[in-house]
Structure formats: C-alpha cells, structure tokens
Design an enzyme around this catalytic site. Sequence first.
Site, PDB file in Angstrom:
ATOM      1  NE  ARG A  72     -55.459  22.765  97.903  1.00  0.00           N
ATOM      2  CZ  ARG A  72     -56.628  22.497  97.300  1.00  0.00           C
ATOM      3  NH1 ARG A  72     -56.891  23.004  96.126  1.00  0.00           N
ATOM      4  NH2 ARG A  72     -57.552  21.756  97.894  1.00  0.00           N
ATOM      5  CG  ASP A 103     -61.303  31.276  91.676  1.00  0.00           C
ATOM      6  OD1 ASP A 103     -60.909  30.462  90.813  1.00  0.00           O
ATOM      7  OD2 ASP A 103     -62.106  30.955  92.574  1.00  0.00           O
ATOM      8  CD  GLN A 123     -56.258  26.957  96.224  1.00  0.00           C
ATOM      9  OE1 GLN A 123     -56.606  25.912  95.706  1.00  0.00           O
ATOM     10  NE2 GLN A 123     -55.047  27.464  96.052  1.00  0.00           N
ATOM     11  CG  HIS A 179     -61.174  26.275  98.253  1.00  0.00           C
ATOM     12  ND1 HIS A 179     -60.818  25.060  98.843  1.00  0.00           N
ATOM     13  CD2 HIS A 179     -60.888  26.134  96.927  1.00  0.00           C
ATOM     14  CE1 HIS A 179     -60.343  24.247  97.911  1.00  0.00           C
ATOM     15  NE2 HIS A 179     -60.385  24.874  96.738  1.00  0.00           N
ATOM     16  NE  ARG A 207     -63.883  19.577  94.726  1.00  0.00           N
ATOM     17  CZ  ARG A 207     -63.105  20.620  94.420  1.00  0.00           C
ATOM     18  NH1 ARG A 207     -62.221  21.059  95.284  1.00  0.00           N
ATOM     19  NH2 ARG A 207     -63.196  21.203  93.253  1.00  0.00           N
ATOM     20  CB  CYS A 214     -57.260  28.799  93.689  1.00  0.00           C
ATOM     21  SG  CYS A 214     -58.788  29.337  92.936  1.00  0.00           S
TER      22      CYS A 214
END
Length: 313
Positions: free
Chosen positions: A300, A233, A146, A143, A116, A272
């Site tokens: 997720r 976002d 996601q 991502h 990450r 998200c």
Amino acid sequence: MDINRYSPKFKLKQTNLLRLADLTAEEIFEILYAAKSFKKKFRVGENTPILKNKTIALLFGNASTRTRVSFEMGIRQLGGDYLFLPKNETQLSRGESIKDTAVMLGRYGISAIVLRAFNEEQLAQFASFSEIPVINGISEESHPLQVLSDLFTIWENKGRLDNLKIAYIGDGNNVANSLSMGCTTVNMDIAIASPHGYSPAKSIVERGMQYSNVLITDDIAEAVRGADVVYTDVFISMSDEDDERKRAKLARYRVTQEVMQYAKEDAVFMHCMPAHRGEEVSAEVLDGPQSIVYTQAENRLHINKAVLALLVS
Ligand code: CP
C-alpha cells in the site's frame, strides 16, 4: 496485454483516481511500474523529495490503519507534508456541502486530497468541484488503491498478471467490485463465490466479462479450482450494520486449508485486512506459508507513492 512487455512512461492522463473502471490496462501498468521503482528505493533507504513544499489532505470518514499510515509515511518519505482531517471534525459532519468543501480546500495550497468513506456520488461531486486531484481511499462501492496494491503484489509474486486466475470468496463488497474491475482489465480471470444475494453488482460483473473470464457462483470449490490466488475480506464491512443474518449466510464461506487444496499447489492467499481469524479465514491459512498478506499491506505504501507521484505534479 502483458505487463512485462510494457514500457512505462511514468505518466498518467487521469487527474483523479476515483475507481479502477476509469483506468486502462496501460494506466494500471504505469502505476505498478512506478510502485516497483519506489519499492526498490525504499529497500535501500533512498527517498526522492518529489512532494517537497506540497501538502496532501487526508479527509477520512472512518477508522483506518493501513490507508492512513501508508499515506502519512509515504508522504513524509517523499519530502511532503500531510493534513489529517477526520470527517466528523469538519463542517461536513454538520451539513456543509461537498461543493463548498471541495472548492474551499483547493484555495489553501493543498496539492491533492484523499477521501475515505464517501459514496460514489459524493466522490464524483467532490472531483467535479475540486481544482486539485481527488483520490479514493475507500468508498461504498470500491477500493481502488487496495486493488492496485494487490495487483502489484501478485505481479511481484507470480512474475506476471495475464492469464492468472484469482478466486474471491465471501461478501461481494467494495473490494470484490474493485478486484473484478482491476483483474479483468489486466487480463486475469476472476471467480467469485458468494452466497445468493451477496454477489458483486451485475453492472460490475458484466463490465468485467468484456475483458476476461468472470465466474459468479455460490460454490467455493468451483471458484477456487485451479486458482493462482485465493482472496477474501471481512464478512461485515465498516459501512455495514452488524447484520447477524448476513454473518450467518456467509459463515460457510471461510477460507480454510481444505479450501486452499482446490487451488494450484503454488497458490497464494491474500486478504486486504483487517482480518478476523476463525471467521472469514482460518488462522492456519492467514498465518500459513501460502499467506502473503503482510507484503500486500506493505505494498500500500509503494502504491500510494506511485499514485501521488503520477497525479501531483
Ligand atoms: N485495507 C485497508 O483499507 O486497511 P485500513 O482499513 O486499515 O485502512
């Protein structure tokens, strides 16, 4: 291709999950069908111990709630173990090379590693030296987990994926890039409304156009008109400097009830998360009846399990 006509084989040719551009529509469907199966089991408290005697490393370079917790809980529920490695507590933070880290971590019996907050070059380098699967848990430009979760959520909510329209409002960041890749691959149309200078990269837009309709505009109404899904976002991502100029340019790209009126009557709102009420989205929309953000976040968990099940044998 229609996901509902696809027969899953619960197999994936990929050895890593670095970016959605590497996946075909069929491979995305494999992951979504596996997630559906894991969600069904989760609902009735059934857990398959497919990660028994396996340890997954989580090498994280920035803060996380959803990615971290959904991996830690997902791995536990599959009977496995995890090793949480804050990047700043490893020798990477003191200049150790990606190569040495990737090769060495594969020697301790770890079965897969989630990275990450690395950049695309570092991810590719890590994967090239790693003997175990490498999964991108967010990078500078993408991502993928996601957006797999988002596609699963849309499929659950709308009953299909193809020929739906998603409108993304705001910064053309890593989530926008992956949405563009993922949605167009499964034959969804995407419209992205961003201020000049903040659209997704040209190469990503051009790739999407080979698969489906992609509209890039600075006009929110034009993007949202007729949409099945409205998505946004944060204005300032974790990898960004707090940039007042950017914040000011994005200020009018807020998803409000007025913006939602341009979408279809049964349109859903997605984010998200983490979200900032009153900044990129009004509280009325985020907490309103069209919002499916908590299901999106829950999914997720099911997507992570699906990806681990398909990559870790
Ligand atoms: N959406 C997302 O990646 O959430 P976290 O930053 O909490 O992991």
